[in-house]
Design an enzyme around this catalytic site. Structure first.
Site, mmCIF file in Angstrom:
data_model
loop_
_atom_site.group_PDB
_atom_site.id
_atom_site.type_symbol
_atom_site.label_atom_id
_atom_site.label_comp_id
_atom_site.label_asym_id
_atom_site.label_seq_id
_atom_site.Cartn_x
_atom_site.Cartn_y
_atom_site.Cartn_z
ATOM 1 N N CYS A 312 0.819 -1.205 0.000
ATOM 2 C CA CYS A 312 0.000 0.000 0.000
ATOM 3 C C CYS A 312 0.856 1.259 0.000
ATOM 4 O O CYS A 312 1.845 1.338 0.718
ATOM 5 C CB CYS A 312 -0.843 -0.073 1.259
ATOM 6 S SG CYS A 312 -1.558 1.446 1.738
ATOM 7 N N GLY A 346 -0.337 -4.350 7.875
ATOM 8 C CA GLY A 346 0.868 -3.943 8.602
ATOM 9 C C GLY A 346 1.480 -5.025 9.472
ATOM 10 O O GLY A 346 2.491 -4.774 10.130
HETATM 11 P P1 XMP Z 1 -0.630 -6.541 4.697
HETATM 12 O O1 XMP Z 1 0.277 -5.624 5.430
HETATM 13 O O2 XMP Z 1 -1.053 -7.697 5.528
HETATM 14 O O3 XMP Z 1 -1.953 -5.686 4.431
HETATM 15 O O4 XMP Z 1 -0.104 -6.922 3.351
HETATM 16 C C1 XMP Z 1 -3.063 -6.183 3.738
HETATM 17 C C2 XMP Z 1 -4.072 -5.079 3.534
HETATM 18 O O5 XMP Z 1 -3.549 -4.011 2.739
HETATM 19 C C3 XMP Z 1 -4.637 -3.281 2.194
HETATM 20 N N1 XMP Z 1 -4.382 -3.048 0.781
HETATM 21 C C4 XMP Z 1 -4.142 -1.847 0.240
HETATM 22 N N2 XMP Z 1 -4.139 -0.631 0.790
HETATM 23 N N3 XMP Z 1 -3.609 0.300 -1.328
HETATM 24 C C5 XMP Z 1 -3.896 0.453 -0.004
HETATM 25 O O6 XMP Z 1 -3.942 1.596 0.471
HETATM 26 C C6 XMP Z 1 -3.594 -0.931 -1.938
HETATM 27 O O7 XMP Z 1 -3.315 -1.052 -3.130
HETATM 28 C C7 XMP Z 1 -3.885 -2.042 -1.115
HETATM 29 N N4 XMP Z 1 -4.001 -3.355 -1.379
HETATM 30 C C8 XMP Z 1 -4.302 -3.952 -0.190
HETATM 31 C C9 XMP Z 1 -5.878 -4.115 2.376
HETATM 32 O O8 XMP Z 1 -6.652 -3.540 3.417
HETATM 33 C C10 XMP Z 1 -5.306 -5.464 2.765
HETATM 34 O O9 XMP Z 1 -6.190 -6.271 3.505
#
Ligand code: XMP
Length: 494
Positions: A312, A346
């Site tokens: 993200c 995160g």
């Molecule tokens: P982790 O840290 O476990 O987080 O990989 C997974 C979560 O990240 C979010 N997510 C995104 N957030 N832009 C964002 O702002 C993106 O392109 C994106 N893709 C995923 C989402 O909430 C996921 O569950």
């Protein structure tokens, strides 16, 4: 609680350790320590793990593995707008993964040819067909063994075990009684019928064995694995929800980047009008106001996290977001136990998973931590990597992990051939794509995570996850240690 909010303001996972407490558990045994938690108002899971609705993380294979290990997978909506069937199919695959009573077993008519029966077995991958007449009444059972050395031109009726030689069951039946019946009658298949002989379901010995081997699996009342699916808040979202609910999805997640918004209000209201009290989690938000807003709309669970995700770039590109520990503590205070929170994003190390559950999450959604495992969608690509010591080039297997708002993911969802060039150019990406080394199955990873959580429960002085959270919330000061730069290095630099 206000002390805690002041303490965690501006902070995230790597800013804290917890003080070990007097331990009361005899063994840190995952089969003895209760880790049950709620994903949403009416949906409990035995392991507080939710796999992220991302197109490089959760499709049916991941959802099956996570549910079998006690968590829940959320199938992403990363299919092109209007393409609803592929997502529904993923849900159906999970619900059909045999785990209990097969509600709609594959059938065939008694007059059908054996070649047709063999074809259906090949096509569906099942070895048993229930033979039914035109009124769906059971006439017999045909298994792949019945087809061995059979004359292809014969009919199903000529080879099946006929109804009068079958043991069938009418009325309710739990797995223990089904097992007893199979033992007594030395059978491996037990058709369930109505009083008039109409087929109601099928139980197989194989499923009962699987049930026993996976005692923590997340199952519905019929013993089928549970699965969730994500929808958006505009476009085809209501039609998508209708199809997913028809496929008996267990949970719908309305997932948009900024859940505290007018778009979300309209979407939840429309969803409730059309689908009544279907189980609904919404997000993402990262503030107390955001949680109260969603609670007022009547959601059953809230997904928390703006910008902590591994794939993200929202915070980089917009400068908006809330450090995840602050977000979790504030959202917990606002929800006040009225609906569960999914801590989303995160979590890169197991200790952060424990923190996410301690500071506010009832469950934790994982994306990047599961990336690269066998169960994630996508191909393995061999990439040349130079070994620093020898300067030799070796080929290492990689898989792609990408944010759902990355340019690549957005473009894949668009019908690019039909899209205007200006539209593609105007896309504002808030995610990125990275290659991660391909590794083995996600299952040992999930089991390690659970073991570490059990150890954390022990260190916290509690007997269960629930108690660990209660002890922390009663007296956070007893637990929380704010780290300095050097104590952080001592803790996490390895
Ligand atoms: P982790 O840290 O476990 O987080 O990989 C997974 C979560 O990240 C979010 N997510 C995104 N957030 N832009 C964002 O702002 C993106 O392109 C994106 N893709 C995923 C989402 O909430 C996921 O569950």
């Amino acid at each position: 609680m206000s002390d805690l909010l002041a303490l965690v303001r501006g902070c995230t996972f790597d800013d804290f350790l917890f003080t070990p407490q007097y331990s009361v558990v005899e063994r840190r045994d995952p089969s003895a320590i209760d880790l049950t938690s709620r994903v949403s108002r009416r949906l409990s899971i035995r392991r507080p793990i939710v796999s992220a609705n991302m197109d490089t993380v959760t499709r049916s294979e991941m959802a099956i593995a996570v549910a079998e290990e006690g968590g829940l997978g959320i199938i992403d909506r990363g299919f092109r707008s209007g393409e609803i069937d592929p997502q529904v199919r993923e849900v159906q695959i999970v619900k059909r993964k045999q785990h209990g009573i097969i509600g709609d077993p594959y059938t065939i008519g008694p007059e059908a040819r054996l070649t047709e029966a063999a074809g259906r077995m090949r096509q569906t991958g099942v070895g048993t067909l229930v033979v039914v007449d035109g009124a769906h009444r059971v006439q017999g059972l045909l298994t792949s063994r019945d087809l061995r050395f059979a004359d292809d031109s014969g009919t199903v009726a000529s080879r099946m075990t006929p109804r009068e030689r079958l043991i069938v069951h009418t009325g309710a039946l739990d797995p223990a009684r089904a097992e007893a019946l199979m033992r007594t009658h030395k059978i491996k298949k037990l058709p369930l019928v109505e009083a008039d002989g109409t087929l109601r379901g099928l139980i197989t010995a194989k499923d009962l064995v699987v049930q026993r081997q996976l005692p923590f699996a997340t199952r519905d009342a019929q013993g089928r694995l549970r699965v969730g699916a994500a929808i958006g808040a505009t476009g085809d979202y209501l039609e998508r929800a209708a199809e997913l609910l028809r496929a008996e999805v267990d949970l719908i997640v309305i997932d948009i980047a900024h859940g505290h918004s007018a778009v979300m209000a309209r979407a939840v209201e429309a969803f409730r009008t059309r689908f009544g009290d279907a189980e609904l989690v919404a997000g993402n938000v990262a503030t107390g106001d955001g949680v109260r807003f969603l609670l007022d709309l009547g959601v059953d669970g809230v997904k928390v996290g703006i910008g902590p995700g591994g794939g993200c770039t929202t915070r980089l590109n917009t400068n908006y977001g809330v450090p995840q520990v602050q977000a979790l503590a504030e959202c917990r205070a606002a929800a006040d136990g009225r609906v569960p929170l999914v801590a989303d994003g995160g979590v890169r190390r197991h200790g952060a998973f424990v923190q996410a559950l301690t500071f506010g999450g009832d469950t934790v959604m994982l994306g990047g931590m599961l990336a690269g495992t066998t169960e994630t969608p996508g191909d393995v690509v061999q990439k040349p990597v130079v070994v620093p010591d020898s300067n030799k080039t070796v080929h290492v297997p990689f898989k792609v992990f990408r944010g759902m708002a990355s340019l690549q993911a957005i473009v894949d969802r668009l019908d690019v051939e039909d899209a205007e060039a200006a539209d593609v150019e105007a896309l504002g990406a808030e995610g990125m794509e990275v290659s991660v080394p391909a590794r083995g199955s996600v299952r040992p990873l999930l089991r390690d995570l659970v073991k570490h959580l059990c150890s954390a429960v022990s260190y916290s002085g509690a007997r269960s996850l629930n108690e660990m959270q209660e002890l922390f919330r009663k007296n956070p000061e007893r637990f929380v240690i704010r780290l300095t730069e050097s104590s952080r290095r001592e803790s996490f630099d390895r």
